[in-house]
Structures are given as structure tokens and as C-alpha cells.
Design an enzyme around this catalytic site. Structure first.
Site, PDB file in Angstrom:
ATOM      1  N   HIS A  10      -1.267 -14.131  -2.719  1.00 43.51           N
ATOM      2  CA  HIS A  10      -1.754 -12.785  -2.409  1.00 43.51           C
ATOM      3  C   HIS A  10      -0.813 -12.099  -1.422  1.00 43.51           C
ATOM      4  O   HIS A  10      -0.519 -12.660  -0.361  1.00 43.51           O
ATOM      5  CB  HIS A  10      -3.159 -12.884  -1.800  1.00 43.51           C
ATOM      6  CG  HIS A  10      -3.739 -11.561  -1.410  1.00 43.51           C
ATOM      7  ND1 HIS A  10      -4.148 -11.278  -0.124  1.00 43.51           N
ATOM      8  CD2 HIS A  10      -3.995 -10.446  -2.137  1.00 43.51           C
ATOM      9  CE1 HIS A  10      -4.647 -10.051  -0.080  1.00 43.51           C
ATOM     10  NE2 HIS A  10      -4.560  -9.523  -1.287  1.00 43.51           N
ATOM     11  N   ASP A  39       1.493  -5.413  -3.328  1.00 42.61           N
ATOM     12  CA  ASP A  39       1.038  -4.023  -3.391  1.00 42.61           C
ATOM     13  C   ASP A  39       2.235  -3.084  -3.433  1.00 42.61           C
ATOM     14  O   ASP A  39       3.224  -3.308  -2.723  1.00 42.61           O
ATOM     15  CB  ASP A  39       0.205  -3.696  -2.144  1.00 42.61           C
ATOM     16  CG  ASP A  39      -0.929  -4.679  -1.957  1.00 42.61           C
ATOM     17  OD1 ASP A  39      -1.805  -4.728  -2.828  1.00 42.61           O
ATOM     18  OD2 ASP A  39      -0.924  -5.420  -0.951  1.00 42.61           O
ATOM     19  N   HIS A  52       1.007  -2.281   1.926  1.00 42.82           N
ATOM     20  CA  HIS A  52      -0.436  -2.248   1.692  1.00 42.82           C
ATOM     21  C   HIS A  52      -1.127  -1.031   2.293  1.00 42.82           C
ATOM     22  O   HIS A  52      -1.936  -0.380   1.646  1.00 42.82           O
ATOM     23  CB  HIS A  52      -1.091  -3.524   2.236  1.00 42.82           C
ATOM     24  CG  HIS A  52      -2.559  -3.597   1.957  1.00 42.82           C
ATOM     25  ND1 HIS A  52      -3.506  -3.025   2.791  1.00 42.82           N
ATOM     26  CD2 HIS A  52      -3.254  -4.157   0.936  1.00 42.82           C
ATOM     27  CE1 HIS A  52      -4.714  -3.232   2.291  1.00 42.82           C
ATOM     28  NE2 HIS A  52      -4.593  -3.911   1.161  1.00 42.82           N
TER      29      HIS A  52
END
Ligand code: G3P
Ligand code: MG
Length: 244
Positions: A10, A39, A52
Site C-alpha cells: 500500500h 496514489d 496522497h
């Protein structure tokens, strides 16, 4: 159907290296991850970068909005020291840099389109242009994921052959209609909002299913036991050990 890995890093491997950085991608690969989520948002001059938050402050200590920061200015910003001194000097990478490194490391990217308000279409379009240039056609992925349905709609039109995933904190009431309209092959739902019944419904409808962000071994085992395909985690090493 898309085959997701059991474990996906992640924001790179955000529990082990600064999020959304090249060091994070390397850390994920070192821990044996084969996929990473990161992201993507746009700079002022519309360069897709790995980031992010709308504001640079939390991970770079610079008080500025990404949408007001030209890409060239990011060269004087560093995104590693806040996490640990040994990561000092780590840049905010462009999507192009990240894809090049992912190719080198053999990582399949899950590119989360993370638009600043009002930039849903522009962020997706710019990210997909970079992907079209930089990612070899024969290689699997990248997976294009987003909370933004408008971004996914752009992906559906601009890059119909790339797999798409709808992200949501909790399973939306209209998930089935939305996933079908956007031709998504996967749903990415917060792990703490899933239960056995919801997992069964999603799987019975033929979708791949990933749970985020799951860092607790016990929770990961429970979700996988229900039939979740993929655990998106800040700690790929911990989760890999727990489910080995
Ligand atoms: O892709 C799933 C997950 O990354 C969504 O949450 O806020 O970490 O981007 P966030
Ligand atoms: Mg994300």
C-alpha cells in the site's frame, strides 16, 4: 478475470518506507511483493506524480498545495526524511519514474487515480497518457483504480483494455450497477467494512476483491478466509509471514 495477488503493498510499503516514493517501491519488492498500489495526483502543470494528500505538508514539511506546485518545484522538495532520517533526499516521483522502476523491479502497479477536487477527468487522462507511453503493451497491468467514478469513466473510454477497480470505504448500495457501468473487474473495499456476507455477494457476482488497508495478521487471515482475494497492506512482510 483479473488475477490479483494475495498481498499488495500500500502506497509502496508505507509501513516500512516513506509512502508513494521510489524507496517504497523498492522496499515492497525486497519484501517479495509482486504488486504495489500508489496514489497519483497532478501538479500545477499537470504532471502526474505519486502523492496522497492535497497539501504537501504531512510528508514533505512544505506548506503548499500540490495543485499550485509546478513539477520543477518538486525538485527542491523531499519526501523521505519525515519517515526516517535514512530516507532523506527521497524525491516525490513522477508517475513516469515510478513505472520505470516498477518495470525494473518486476512489480505490477495498481495506479490509484487520486484527483484533487474538480480534477477527476484531467488526472485520469494525464495518468493514462503516461501509462500509454511508458508501460509495455504486452506486460500485465497496470490496474487503474479510483474512488472517483468520473476518473474511472475516463479510463474506460481512454484505455478500455486496462483493468479497472472501483474503490470505496464501504460497499456502496449501487456497487453492482456502478461496477458494471464502469466495466470494472475488481472492487477495493476497506477491510473493516467487509463481512462474510458482503464478500460472498461480491465474489458470486464474479469480481475480484481487495481489502485495504490491512496491517493486522489476524484480520488478514479472517478476510482471506471469507474469500477476499487480496490484502492491500503497509506491511507486506508481516502479512506474508502471517499467511505463509
Ligand atoms: O487503494 C486503496 C487505498 O489506497 C485507498 O485509500 O487513502 O490510502 O489512498 P488511500
Ligand atoms: Mg491509495
Amino acid at each position: 478475470m483479473l488475477e490479483l495477488p494475495r498481498i499488495m503493498g500500500h502506497r509502496g510499503a508505507a509501513g516500512r518506507a516513506p509512502e508513494n516514493t521510489l524507496a517504497g517501491l523498492r522496499a515492497a519488492a525486497d519484501m517479495g511483493a509482486t504488486w504495489v498500489e500508489f496514489d497519483v495526483m497532478l501538479t500545477k502543470d499537470r504532471v502526474p506524480v505519486l502523492f496522497h494528500d492535497d497539501n504537501l505538508k504531512r510528508t514533505t514539511r512544505r506548506e503548499a498545495l500540490m495543485v499550485e506546485t509546478p513539477f520543477a518545484e518538486l525538485s527542491s522538495v523531499e519526501a523521505g526524511a519525515w519517515f526516517a532520517p535514512k530516507f532523506a533526499g527521497e524525491p516525490v516521483p513522477s508517475l513516469e519514474m515510478a513505472l520505470a522502476l516498477a518495470l525494473q523491479l518486476g512489480l505490477t502497479p495498481n495506479v490509484e487515480i487520486k484527483p484533487t477536487a474538480g480534477q477527476d477527468e484531467a488526472t485520469a487522462a494525464a495518468a493514462l497518457e503516461v501509462i500509454a507511453c511508458c508501460w509495455p503493451a504486452g506486460r500485465p497491468g497496470p490496474l487503474i483504480s479510483s474512488f472517483s467514478r468520473a476518473s474511472l469513466e475516463v479510463a474506460r473510454r481512454q484505455a478500455p483494455d486496462l483493468p479497472r477497480a472501483l474503490i470505496a470505504w464501504r460497499l456502496p448500495r449501487d456497487w453492482s450497477k456502478a461496477a458494471e457501468a464502469l466495466a470494472c473487474c475488481s472492487l477495493h473495499i476497506a477491510g473493516n467494512r467487509l463481512n462474510a456476507k458482503r464478500v460472498a455477494r461480491i465474489k458470486a457476482a464474479g469480481y475480484a476483491l481487495a481489502a485495504f488497508t490491512v496491517n493486522e495478521p489476524k484480520v488478514a487471515r479472517k478476510l482471506l478466509g471469507w474469500g477476499v482475494d487480496c490484502i492491500i497492506t503497509d506491511k507486506p512482510d508481516t502479512i506474508a509471514k502471517a499467511i505463509a
